[in-house]
Design an enzyme around this catalytic site. Structure first.
Site, short mmCIF file in Angstrom:
data_model
loop_
_atom_site.label_atom_id
_atom_site.label_comp_id
_atom_site.label_asym_id
_atom_site.label_seq_id
_atom_site.Cartn_x
_atom_site.Cartn_y
_atom_site.Cartn_z
N TYR A 252 29.26 16.51 10.66
CA TYR A 252 29.62 16.39 12.07
C TYR A 252 28.74 15.34 12.75
CZ TYR A 252 30.43 17.96 16.92
OH TYR A 252 30.74 18.03 18.27
N LYS B 46 30.00 11.78 14.43
CA LYS B 46 29.81 11.41 15.84
C LYS B 46 28.96 10.14 15.98
CE LYS B 46 32.21 14.81 17.69
NZ LYS B 46 33.47 14.57 18.42
P1 NAP Z 1 37.68 23.44 20.81
O1 NAP Z 1 37.56 24.35 21.97
O2 NAP Z 1 37.51 23.97 19.43
O3 NAP Z 1 39.09 22.66 20.89
C1 NAP Z 1 39.42 21.70 19.93
C2 NAP Z 1 40.68 20.98 20.32
O4 NAP Z 1 40.92 19.98 19.31
C3 NAP Z 1 41.87 21.89 20.37
O5 NAP Z 1 42.69 21.51 21.47
C4 NAP Z 1 42.60 21.60 19.05
O6 NAP Z 1 44.01 21.69 19.14
C5 NAP Z 1 42.25 20.15 18.84
N1 NAP Z 1 42.36 19.75 17.45
C6 NAP Z 1 41.74 20.27 16.35
N2 NAP Z 1 42.14 19.61 15.23
C7 NAP Z 1 43.03 18.67 15.65
C8 NAP Z 1 43.79 17.68 15.00
N3 NAP Z 1 43.77 17.53 13.65
N4 NAP Z 1 44.61 16.89 15.74
C9 NAP Z 1 44.68 17.03 17.08
N5 NAP Z 1 43.99 17.94 17.76
C10 NAP Z 1 43.17 18.76 17.05
O7 NAP Z 1 36.65 22.22 20.91
P2 NAP Z 1 35.70 21.74 22.10
O8 NAP Z 1 34.43 22.47 21.99
O9 NAP Z 1 36.44 21.70 23.39
O10 NAP Z 1 35.41 20.23 21.62
C11 NAP Z 1 36.17 19.12 22.08
C12 NAP Z 1 35.42 17.85 21.69
O11 NAP Z 1 34.11 17.87 22.26
C13 NAP Z 1 35.22 17.70 20.18
O12 NAP Z 1 35.35 16.34 19.83
C14 NAP Z 1 33.78 18.17 19.97
O13 NAP Z 1 33.21 17.63 18.83
C15 NAP Z 1 33.14 17.67 21.25
N6 NAP Z 1 31.90 18.37 21.63
C16 NAP Z 1 31.89 19.69 21.96
C17 NAP Z 1 30.70 20.31 22.36
C18 NAP Z 1 30.63 21.74 22.77
O14 NAP Z 1 29.54 22.23 23.07
N7 NAP Z 1 31.74 22.46 22.80
C19 NAP Z 1 29.52 19.57 22.40
C20 NAP Z 1 29.55 18.23 22.04
C21 NAP Z 1 30.76 17.64 21.68
P3 NAP Z 1 44.82 23.00 18.63
O15 NAP Z 1 44.33 24.12 19.50
O16 NAP Z 1 46.25 22.66 18.87
O17 NAP Z 1 44.47 23.19 17.21
#
Ligand code: NAP
Length: 248
Positions: A155, A159
């Site tokens: 991961y 990134k």
């Molecule tokens: P999340 O709640 O797990 O949601 C992930 C989203 O990505 C869902 O809408 C899912 O769609 C979609 N997804 C997964 N696989 C996919 C694919 N192959 N094609 C298209 N869409 C796909 O994640 P999140 O925490 O909101 O994270 C969103 C972004 O922020 C990510 O890039 C993550 O790395 C980044 N991020 C998150 C955090 C944190 O603390 N949460 C911190 C730093 C960075 P479906 O539901 O339709 O599967």
């Protein structure tokens, strides 16, 4: 209404950070393509929420692992909403494992969604943005890309690669007035992090921030609005940390 008249495509907008960006962009006047991979029902709920607050949105199947699906998704969104001005490469996945535990399959799965996905989506959206005289691409990176692990080896590399892709695509976008930046959130409370924050490492993760708390999804969304809006037109190729000072 800082995004009035704009059309934004947000990958992975069915929940979490993507959903929050979709709702805020809609509040700022943009029409939204709510991208999803599997959760059509949840994407429809986001569309309904946007409609309820007086905005315009469509749910669009867009698995970022599939170039043909992405091409079709962008054509569908452009046909239904009038074009594409803003792409948020938000879709991302993670699983926690140490360096020695990480398998080839783990590595390929994470790289395909988190790094190849934004590459494919950025390539495919260029022609749509060129038709509109320019555009904005915002990549949702992570503090992990600067902090490098420790239990998220693939991961963190994905990134860090996304941060590099941001600068490379900014270089190619410049002549078309396409500005490309990344937002790197720290720990935010979403489906992806709920277990981690509730588990034994939760307090340690929060303690590593200067602000001593997890971030709000609205912090990420607000930064994305600023990068997407016409009020700024001279920031490109940058990674903006929204992490409560975590890397410091
Ligand atoms: P999340 O709640 O797990 O949601 C992930 C989203 O990505 C869902 O809408 C899912 O769609 C979609 N997804 C997964 N696989 C996919 C694919 N192959 N094609 C298209 N869409 C796909 O994640 P999140 O925490 O909101 O994270 C969103 C972004 O922020 C990510 O890039 C993550 O790395 C980044 N991020 C998150 C955090 C944190 O603390 N949460 C911190 C730093 C960075 P479906 O539901 O339709 O599967």
């Amino acid at each position: 209404m800082r995004l009035a008249g704009k059309v934004a495509f947000i990958t992975g907008a069915s929940r979490g950070i993507g959903r929050s960006i979709a709702l805020e962009f809609a509040r700022q006047g943009a029409a939204i393509a709510v991208g999803y991979a599997r959760e059509a029902g949840k994407a429809d709920e986001v569309v309904a929420e946007i409609a309820a607050q007086g905005g315009k949105a469509v749910a669009v199947a867009s698995d970022v692992r599939d170039r043909a699906a992405i091409r079709l998704a962008f054509e569908t969104a452009a046909a239904k909403l009038g074009g594409i001005d803003i792409l948020v490469n938000n879709a991302g996945i993670n699983n926690r494992c140490t360096f020695q535990e990480t398998t080839d399959e783990d590595w390929d799965r994470i790289m395909t969604v988190n790094l190849k996905g934004p590459f494919v989506c950025s390539q495919e959206v260029f022609s749509h943005m060129i038709k509109r005289g320019g555009g904005r691409i915002i990549n949702i990176s992570s503090v992990a890309g600067q902090y490098h692990g420790p239990k998220t080896v693939h991961y963190a590399v994905s990134k860090a690669g996304l941060n590099s892709l941001t600068a490379v695509v900014a270089r190619y976008g410049a002549e078309h007035n396409i500005l490309v930046n990344a937002v790197a959130p720290g720990i935010m409370l979403t489906d992806q992090t709920a277990d981690e924050l509730a588990g034994p490492d939760g307090d340690k993760i929060v303690a590593m921030t200067l602000l001593k708390r997890a971030g709000h999804l609205s912090d990420v969304a607000a930064t994305c609005v600023w990068l997407a809006a016409d009020e700024q037109s001279y920031v490109t190729g940058q990674v903006i940390s929204v992490a409560g000072g975590a890397v410091l």
